[in-house]
Motif scaffolding. Structure first.
Motif, PDB file in Angstrom:
ATOM      1  N   ALA A 102       0.846  -1.192   0.000  1.00 56.83           N
ATOM      2  CA  ALA A 102       0.000   0.000   0.000  1.00 56.83           C
ATOM      3  C   ALA A 102       0.884   1.245   0.000  1.00 56.83           C
ATOM      4  O   ALA A 102       1.915   1.286   0.650  1.00 56.83           O
ATOM      5  CB  ALA A 102      -0.910  -0.004   1.229  1.00 56.83           C
ATOM      6  N   GLY A 103       0.492   2.230  -0.762  1.00 55.58           N
ATOM      7  CA  GLY A 103       1.263   3.451  -0.862  1.00 55.58           C
ATOM      8  C   GLY A 103       2.314   3.398  -1.950  1.00 55.58           C
ATOM      9  O   GLY A 103       3.029   4.357  -2.163  1.00 55.58           O
ATOM     10  N   MET A 104       2.425   2.267  -2.630  1.00 55.15           N
ATOM     11  CA  MET A 104       3.384   2.123  -3.719  1.00 55.15           C
ATOM     12  C   MET A 104       2.644   2.141  -5.049  1.00 55.15           C
ATOM     13  O   MET A 104       1.490   1.742  -5.127  1.00 55.15           O
ATOM     14  CB  MET A 104       4.133   0.788  -3.627  1.00 55.15           C
ATOM     15  N   MET A 105       3.339   2.590  -6.078  1.00 53.37           N
ATOM     16  CA  MET A 105       2.816   2.450  -7.421  1.00 53.37           C
ATOM     17  C   MET A 105       3.208   1.045  -7.869  1.00 53.37           C
ATOM     18  O   MET A 105       4.397   0.736  -8.004  1.00 53.37           O
ATOM     19  CB  MET A 105       3.415   3.504  -8.341  1.00 53.37           C
ATOM     20  N   VAL A 106       2.223   0.159  -8.044  1.00 53.32           N
ATOM     21  CA  VAL A 106       2.479  -1.247  -8.329  1.00 53.32           C
ATOM     22  C   VAL A 106       1.921  -1.593  -9.699  1.00 53.32           C
ATOM     23  O   VAL A 106       0.768  -1.291  -9.997  1.00 53.32           O
ATOM     24  CB  VAL A 106       1.833  -2.153  -7.256  1.00 53.32           C
ATOM     25  N   LYS A 107       2.750  -2.252 -10.523  1.00 52.64           N
ATOM     26  CA  LYS A 107       2.303  -2.730 -11.828  1.00 52.64           C
ATOM     27  C   LYS A 107       2.485  -4.237 -11.863  1.00 52.64           C
ATOM     28  O   LYS A 107       3.567  -4.740 -11.550  1.00 52.64           O
ATOM     29  CB  LYS A 107       3.109  -2.086 -12.960  1.00 52.64           C
ATOM     30  N   GLU A 108       1.413  -4.938 -12.219  1.00 53.25           N
ATOM     31  CA  GLU A 108       1.455  -6.390 -12.334  1.00 53.25           C
ATOM     32  C   GLU A 108       1.409  -6.782 -13.802  1.00 53.25           C
ATOM     33  O   GLU A 108       0.678  -6.179 -14.580  1.00 53.25           O
ATOM     34  CB  GLU A 108       0.284  -7.019 -11.594  1.00 53.25           C
ATOM     35  N   LEU A 156      23.395   3.753   5.715  1.00 51.77           N
ATOM     36  CA  LEU A 156      24.777   3.665   6.206  1.00 51.77           C
ATOM     37  C   LEU A 156      24.935   4.123   7.646  1.00 51.77           C
ATOM     38  O   LEU A 156      25.578   3.453   8.453  1.00 51.77           O
ATOM     39  CB  LEU A 156      25.718   4.488   5.309  1.00 51.77           C
ATOM     40  N   ASP A 157      24.367   5.266   7.998  1.00 50.21           N
ATOM     41  CA  ASP A 157      24.569   5.783   9.363  1.00 50.21           C
ATOM     42  C   ASP A 157      23.611   5.147  10.372  1.00 50.21           C
ATOM     43  O   ASP A 157      23.669   5.453  11.560  1.00 50.21           O
ATOM     44  CB  ASP A 157      24.453   7.308   9.392  1.00 50.21           C
ATOM     45  N   GLY A 158      22.722   4.270   9.917  1.00 53.63           N
ATOM     46  CA  GLY A 158      21.839   3.548  10.828  1.00 53.63           C
ATOM     47  C   GLY A 158      20.617   4.303  11.291  1.00 53.63           C
ATOM     48  O   GLY A 158      19.856   3.797  12.109  1.00 53.63           O
ATOM     49  N   THR A 159      20.393   5.519  10.794  1.00 55.71           N
ATOM     50  CA  THR A 159      19.253   6.294  11.275  1.00 55.71           C
ATOM     51  C   THR A 159      17.942   5.913  10.585  1.00 55.71           C
ATOM     52  O   THR A 159      16.882   6.045  11.179  1.00 55.71           O
ATOM     53  CB  THR A 159      19.481   7.807  11.084  1.00 55.71           C
ATOM     54  N   LEU A 160      17.998   5.473   9.339  1.00 49.09           N
ATOM     55  CA  LEU A 160      16.784   5.134   8.608  1.00 49.09           C
ATOM     56  C   LEU A 160      16.791   3.677   8.183  1.00 49.09           C
ATOM     57  O   LEU A 160      17.813   3.112   7.834  1.00 49.09           O
ATOM     58  CB  LEU A 160      16.641   5.998   7.346  1.00 49.09           C
ATOM     59  N   GLN A 161      15.599   3.079   8.186  1.00 51.54           N
ATOM     60  CA  GLN A 161      15.392   1.762   7.621  1.00 51.54           C
ATOM     61  C   GLN A 161      14.027   1.761   6.954  1.00 51.54           C
ATOM     62  O   GLN A 161      13.149   2.532   7.321  1.00 51.54           O
ATOM     63  CB  GLN A 161      15.493   0.654   8.655  1.00 51.54           C
ATOM     64  N   GLU A 162      13.889   0.921   5.943  1.00 50.19           N
ATOM     65  CA  GLU A 162      12.631   0.869   5.204  1.00 50.19           C
ATOM     66  C   GLU A 162      12.327  -0.585   4.853  1.00 50.19           C
ATOM     67  O   GLU A 162      13.234  -1.354   4.555  1.00 50.19           O
ATOM     68  CB  GLU A 162      12.751   1.716   3.940  1.00 50.19           C
ATOM     69  N   PHE A 163      11.049  -0.943   4.898  1.00 48.93           N
ATOM     70  CA  PHE A 163      10.610  -2.306   4.631  1.00 48.93           C
ATOM     71  C   PHE A 163       9.475  -2.278   3.614  1.00 48.93           C
ATOM     72  O   PHE A 163       8.586  -1.443   3.717  1.00 48.93           O
ATOM     73  CB  PHE A 163      10.101  -2.976   5.911  1.00 48.93           C
ATOM     74  N   ARG A 164       9.511  -3.192   2.659  1.00 46.86           N
ATOM     75  CA  ARG A 164       8.439  -3.300   1.653  1.00 46.86           C
ATOM     76  C   ARG A 164       8.193  -4.770   1.352  1.00 46.86           C
ATOM     77  O   ARG A 164       9.100  -5.594   1.387  1.00 46.86           O
ATOM     78  CB  ARG A 164       8.811  -2.595   0.348  1.00 46.86           C
ATOM     79  N   THR A 165       6.932  -5.082   1.018  1.00 45.90           N
ATOM     80  CA  THR A 165       6.539  -6.424   0.623  1.00 45.90           C
ATOM     81  C   THR A 165       5.688  -6.325  -0.635  1.00 45.90           C
ATOM     82  O   THR A 165       4.810  -5.467  -0.721  1.00 45.90           O
ATOM     83  CB  THR A 165       5.715  -7.108   1.741  1.00 45.90           C
ATOM     84  N   VAL A 166       5.958  -7.198  -1.610  1.00 45.90           N
ATOM     85  CA  VAL A 166       5.157  -7.269  -2.827  1.00 45.90           C
ATOM     86  C   VAL A 166       4.859  -8.738  -3.127  1.00 45.90           C
ATOM     87  O   VAL A 166       5.583  -9.634  -2.694  1.00 45.90           O
ATOM     88  CB  VAL A 166       5.849  -6.608  -4.051  1.00 45.90           C
TER      89      VAL A 166
END
Length: 166
Positions: free
Chosen positions: A32-38, A148-158
């Motif tokens: 959700a929140g992603m532009m997804v093309k199948e 790199l500096d460890g402040t941000l992380q992001e997770f996505r599932t498709v």
């Protein structure tokens, strides 16, 4: 006079019908929140997603029928900036009467320490799975990236669309 009345009624009906044809759908996973093309073909199922996140630029997941009940799996994640760590999990699922069942799962990890001279901003995995029984299969990919500096992380599932293996 009657002609104008009929034309007005006719145009009103057309406008009403056209407005009811528009369909909106939302996927019930973390894409959700992603532009997804199948994409579906006779021998492949693919999903390409652009999350427009701070770290992940795009992900691609593809299932290809190589024949003889063997599938080829390809997974890719591209990032906007260099990462400290990229993790990818790819799961092959089969449709059963009770839903989707995990058949095969692989995890991959890339760390900047392992590639000190490279700019770690993308990762790909490709492999084959054979000896499958006939049925409908799909892929589920999960992607985790750590700055790199460890402040941000992001997770996505498709998840790819289902594909029939005969």
């Amino acid at each position: 006079m009657y002609l104008r009345k009929y034309v007005t009624i006719y145009l009103s009906v057309i406008m009403l019908v056209l407005s009811t044809i528009t369909v909106y759908a939302q996927n019930n996973d973390s894409s959700a929140g992603m532009m997804v093309k199948e994409y579906n073909g006779e021998d492949f199922a693919r999903v390409v997603a652009s999350p427009r996140g701070e770290l992940i630029s795009s992900v691609q997941l593809e299932l290809v029928d190589d024949g003889l009940r063997t599938v080829r799996i390809y997974s890719e994640v591209l990032c906007h900036v260099e990462m400290r760590k990229i993790k990818m999990s790819v799961t092959l699922q089969k449709s059963t009467s009770s839903g989707w069942t995990d058949i095969n799962s692989k995890q991959f990890t890339w760390e900047k320490d392992d590639y000190p001279n490279d700019y770690l901003s993308m990762a790909t995995a490709s492999y084959k799975v054979g000896a499958l029984s006939a049925g409908t299969y799909r892929l589920k990919g999960s992607y985790s990236v750590f700055e790199l500096d460890g402040t941000l992380q992001e997770f996505r599932t498709v998840t790819t669309p289902g594909m029939e293996i005969k």
